[in-house]
Design a protein around this motif. Sequence first.
Motif, mmCIF file in Angstrom:
data_model
loop_
_atom_site.group_PDB
_atom_site.id
_atom_site.type_symbol
_atom_site.label_atom_id
_atom_site.label_comp_id
_atom_site.label_asym_id
_atom_site.label_seq_id
_atom_site.Cartn_x
_atom_site.Cartn_y
_atom_site.Cartn_z
ATOM 1 N N ILE B 184 0.839 -1.202 0.000
ATOM 2 C CA ILE B 184 0.000 0.000 0.000
ATOM 3 C C ILE B 184 0.875 1.254 0.000
ATOM 4 C CG2 ILE B 184 -1.799 1.264 1.252
ATOM 5 C CD1 ILE B 184 -2.848 -1.347 0.226
ATOM 6 N N VAL B 185 1.932 1.240 0.823
ATOM 7 C CA VAL B 185 2.852 2.385 0.872
ATOM 8 C C VAL B 185 3.466 2.601 -0.514
ATOM 9 C CG1 VAL B 185 5.055 3.210 1.801
ATOM 10 C CG2 VAL B 185 3.370 2.151 3.320
ATOM 11 N N LEU B 186 3.861 1.509 -1.151
ATOM 12 C CA LEU B 186 4.487 1.613 -2.473
ATOM 13 C C LEU B 186 3.512 2.198 -3.493
ATOM 14 C CD1 LEU B 186 7.036 0.995 -4.105
ATOM 15 C CD2 LEU B 186 6.106 -1.252 -4.580
ATOM 16 N N LEU B 187 2.264 1.743 -3.433
ATOM 17 C CA LEU B 187 1.254 2.276 -4.349
ATOM 18 C C LEU B 187 1.086 3.779 -4.133
ATOM 19 C CD1 LEU B 187 -0.926 1.820 -6.496
ATOM 20 C CD2 LEU B 187 -2.532 1.257 -4.679
ATOM 21 N N ALA B 188 0.995 4.176 -2.855
ATOM 22 C CA ALA B 188 0.836 5.597 -2.533
ATOM 23 C C ALA B 188 2.025 6.401 -3.057
ATOM 24 C CB ALA B 188 0.693 5.779 -1.019
ATOM 25 N N LEU B 189 3.219 5.872 -2.873
ATOM 26 C CA LEU B 189 4.405 6.577 -3.369
ATOM 27 C C LEU B 189 4.372 6.687 -4.894
ATOM 28 C CD1 LEU B 189 7.206 5.106 -1.063
ATOM 29 C CD2 LEU B 189 6.434 7.481 -1.156
ATOM 30 N N GLY B 190 3.938 5.619 -5.567
ATOM 31 C CA GLY B 190 3.812 5.662 -7.033
ATOM 32 C C GLY B 190 2.858 6.763 -7.462
ATOM 33 N N LEU B 191 1.737 6.893 -6.752
ATOM 34 C CA LEU B 191 0.749 7.923 -7.093
ATOM 35 C C LEU B 191 1.346 9.319 -6.937
ATOM 36 C CD1 LEU B 191 -2.410 6.393 -5.335
ATOM 37 C CD2 LEU B 191 -1.881 6.351 -7.762
ATOM 38 N N VAL B 192 2.071 9.545 -5.835
ATOM 39 C CA VAL B 192 2.646 10.870 -5.584
ATOM 40 C C VAL B 192 3.755 11.172 -6.596
ATOM 41 C CG1 VAL B 192 3.870 12.317 -3.917
ATOM 42 C CG2 VAL B 192 2.070 10.776 -3.141
ATOM 43 N N VAL B 193 4.605 10.171 -6.845
ATOM 44 C CA VAL B 193 5.704 10.383 -7.795
ATOM 45 C C VAL B 193 5.146 10.705 -9.187
ATOM 46 C CG1 VAL B 193 7.626 9.255 -8.995
ATOM 47 C CG2 VAL B 193 7.405 9.036 -6.529
ATOM 48 N N GLY B 194 4.056 10.051 -9.576
ATOM 49 C CA GLY B 194 3.433 10.330 -10.878
ATOM 50 C C GLY B 194 3.094 11.798 -11.034
ATOM 51 N N VAL B 195 2.515 12.397 -9.986
ATOM 52 C CA VAL B 195 2.153 13.820 -10.027
ATOM 53 C C VAL B 195 3.405 14.679 -10.130
ATOM 54 C CG1 VAL B 195 1.111 15.713 -8.733
ATOM 55 C CG2 VAL B 195 0.027 13.465 -8.734
ATOM 56 N N LEU B 196 4.380 14.418 -9.250
ATOM 57 C CA LEU B 196 5.564 15.277 -9.185
ATOM 58 C C LEU B 196 6.449 15.122 -10.414
ATOM 59 C CD1 LEU B 196 6.506 14.939 -5.416
ATOM 60 C CD2 LEU B 196 5.210 16.738 -6.557
#
Lengths: 101, 459
Positions: B184-196
């Motif tokens: 779940i943490v990895l998914l969340a990080l993927g989502l944030v990195v996609g935006v940035l």
Amino acid sequence: MDLFGLVTITVLAVFLGFEVVSKVSSTLHTPLMSEANAIHGIILLGAIMVAGQADDPLILAVSLLAVVLATINIVGGFVVTDRMLVMFAAKPRRARKDDAS
Amino acid sequence: MKLLDESAVLAGYLIAAVLFILALKGLSSPRRARRANRLGAAGAIVAIAVYVLGHDIANAAWIAGAVLVGILVAVPAARRVQMTQMPQLVAAFNGVGGGAAALVAVVEFTHGPDGWARSVIAFTVFIGGLSLTGSFVTFGKLQGIITSRAVMFPGLGVLLAVLVAGAVASAVAMVLTGSMLYAIVLLALGLVVGVLFVLPIGGADVPIVISLLNAFTGLAVAGSGLVLSNVLLLIAGTLVGASGTILTVSMATAMGRSVPGIVFGAFRSTSSGGVDAGGPDRPVRTVSAADVAILLEYSSRIVIVPGYGLAVAQAHHAAAELAEILTARGADVVFGIHPVAGRMPGHMNVLLAEANVPYESLVEMDVVNGQFKSTDLVLVIGANDVVNPAAQSSPGSPIYGMPILHVAEAQQVIFLKRSLKPGFAGIENELFFDPKVSIALGDAKATLSELLTAVKAGV
């Protein structure tokens, strides 16, 4: 299938992917990107596989969300590509008019 | 119900894979392209059908309902979208595909995979999540919800590096422990990195990023295929990942950019302003539609350079009609198409084809650039960046290095422009102050219809 078989297929598919698009004119880049986009919508198959094995309500919900998203990808992808390509189809009416003038 | 045995299902996958390859291959010819797209759709139907017929599927009613919901969302969106807004729709479709791949991988993680499969799942979850939010940011930029300028803030590069390091750490933890928490943490990080990852990319480069994210989603799908041991997902995802990479590179080449330059350039560049044009007070020559009509009468070789402004104003039909009238009067009229005119490579060709402009009248950049010296008049309609000499002369400019149409070599250049504001890339155009250049201000469609009336009256 064993790991070695899967890796073999992956490597061959990489070369095939390079090969099939290497000679496309920039005119068709947009429809080609859209077509590739539609094709990766086949993740729908994976979504149906996991949803079809789900026995926990939460997992089923997540899987069904994946099914909805994947369906949007694949159906929308093919329909919008078709709309783009209609415009590239041959227009015989136009050709006759040019000959006449 | 199991109507097909395992080998029949695998044969169906093989047929589907061949149809996908033929679809991509067929897209290289405009005449065969539409049939090729249907082959691709047929491949997808075959694959789903053989799977459904070959397996016992629980929750079948739920799944059918979910597919129906997806169809009800996708078909109207794809059918109603204006052709000008099509790039952002493709971006959105790509994003949801990436999201689906990430979710499939997360679900598969609950089935207790071994260490090798866990690492593929980690990859798929991260790339799929990144593709989802990254695509939605490009959607926002193209739709005008988010500014198309490059968004930068101090420390963004460092923040991204920290987040990516965190993602690697979570992936390792996920592989070692098999704990859902890390997934779940990895998914969340993927989502944030996609935006940035996408925010700092400026407007002109967005099409290339869409293509890159498309390739990413392909890789995520291939990852799902590995985890599920499904050969078709593996082949289709890898095909898209590989062809998408080539497509991204050739789009970037057409713009004189390099992919690493686009992705990492934003973190290095110090100048975002481009040319210092010396303020807006410098004189430009403006002309009326009637003047333009007279100039067109006296020109025998005319090149029309269409840009996104033409598409936004829905003026491509009027431009096509103008070209037709002038051609009927004996003038030599062609459309000079920059590879990235519009919002995506080839976008302008799609729009002009929609307006029934014959294929032969669309001249690609390299060819038309050799013709400007013998051209009497260039009519630039709603284009700016693709003719901006700053791309050649000003190394600090964000579009520096992009090949342009050398319209200044013609006898006379007329811009039909909504305003003197800079284009999508946000750069001042030195050309407006050239003595050969005049500008007809106003909405492209309104100006063109005045122009059409004036040209027709002049018969």
